[in-house]
Design an enzyme around this catalytic site. Sequence first.
Site, PDB file in Angstrom:
ATOM      1  N   SER A  16      19.377  40.669  37.595  1.00  0.00           N
ATOM      2  CA  SER A  16      18.691  41.853  38.120  1.00  0.00           C
ATOM      3  C   SER A  16      19.667  42.705  38.941  1.00  0.00           C
ATOM      4  CB  SER A  16      17.516  41.443  39.013  1.00  0.00           C
ATOM      5  OG  SER A  16      16.590  40.668  38.292  1.00  0.00           O
ATOM      6  N   ARG A  39      18.981  45.092  47.466  1.00  0.00           N
ATOM      7  CA  ARG A  39      17.816  44.207  47.571  1.00  0.00           C
ATOM      8  C   ARG A  39      16.525  45.003  47.745  1.00  0.00           C
ATOM      9  NH1 ARG A  39      17.082  38.837  47.430  1.00  0.00           N
ATOM     10  NH2 ARG A  39      19.338  38.552  47.401  1.00  0.00           N
ATOM     11  N   HIS A  42      15.727  46.006  44.297  1.00  0.00           N
ATOM     12  CA  HIS A  42      15.294  44.797  43.591  1.00  0.00           C
ATOM     13  C   HIS A  42      13.829  44.476  43.896  1.00  0.00           C
ATOM     14  CE1 HIS A  42      15.054  40.256  43.423  1.00  0.00           C
ATOM     15  NE2 HIS A  42      15.473  40.520  42.216  1.00  0.00           N
TER      16      HIS A  42
END
Lengths: 211, 211
Positions: A16, A39, A42
């Site tokens: 990812s 993040r 994500h």
Amino acid sequence: MLKIENIRPADIESRSFEIITQELGPRQLDPRQAPIIKRCIHTSADFDYADNLYFSDGAVERMLAALRAGAHIVTDTQMARAGINKTVLARFGGQVHCFMSDSDVAAEARQRQVTRAVVSMERAAALSGPLLFAIGNAPTALLHLVELAGQGCVGPAGIIGVPVGFVNVIESKERLIESGLCCIAARGRKGGSNIAACICNALLYMADGRQ
Amino acid sequence: MLKIENIRPADIESRSFEIITQELGPRQLDPRQAPIIKRCIHTSADFDYADNLYFSDGAVERMLAALRAGAHIVTDTQMARAGINKTVLARFGGQVHCFMSDSDVAAEARQRQVTRAVVSMERAAALSGPLLFAIGNAPTALLHLVELAGQGCVGPAGIIGVPVGFVNVIESKERLIESGLCCIAARGRKGGSNIAACICNALLYMADGRQ
């Protein structure tokens, strides 16, 4: 029918992050900020976080130092508390606190006609040791926290200011940025408990030497 | 300095929904779906949810009936569990379950080289009574759930399929939609534990007659 990629569970996160890095393209991210920005993307699949995150000078270094010194984390929702990696935090000596569901907090908030978030920030200010605040929901919590810090009632090691929404949300984050306090903030309306938790986790993984 | 709007705590949410309604403009939302769509936007400040939510035929009515009949909710994260209004759910007789953190789930997942989400869906399938699944994180949970339902191993009253991310996420939600199961799904990459929880809450408030 769309084809499912055959991938080992342990490889899903790194794959990812590869896709995110690729789609961000040639843009240069500050290497200290990059793991946090990625993040957030994500967690939300929202590339707006490549542009809306504000970092005060040295914020990442200071928050990492606080976590390594055993800072506790205070959240304004049980969701953010649930999302933070408490195993890694405990390795440094820290815990997560959230006072929002305490029955005496609700009672005091009703009586004073303020939000529970306001009262829960006052409870948190009374904790000892270095504190990192992660505010993903309530602009009233963030506004009150900045006020308490301005009055010297609390000296946060850092504030993650990412409330989400439509009423006083943008304003609360701009107040935080203007305050000069050590902070990471999501400018604009976006943010959330998931974003607050994932910024804490990005910092924890960096402090833990994973990134 | 940006001005803070002076508003009573109790009025913040309704004012937020007014702003969302206003910014959505003249677009006609299905009145059964509108409270869910608006709560997703409220939770994320992301108007993409006005376009990416898929509802199978009669999904809202069927999920409301299940909740009113005391359906339990199964989540794939502790964050989603934390975000669901358990007081309203308990009023109908329901509880929230999440098996992700159970130590025996982790052990079995390691041994079988599958995600914990896969194992936790199998645990959930063994629960009795009507079940509503709220999957906000793991596409592997959603894919396995659709498979289990196809094999007759579980008969979910409804599936809220809103995993977020970059690997097998879109595919998992399209499989759900193609399955013909009663569902609400966020097409594309977006979603999350916050979205899973807020769709549950929107349904709970509708079941409770608030909207």
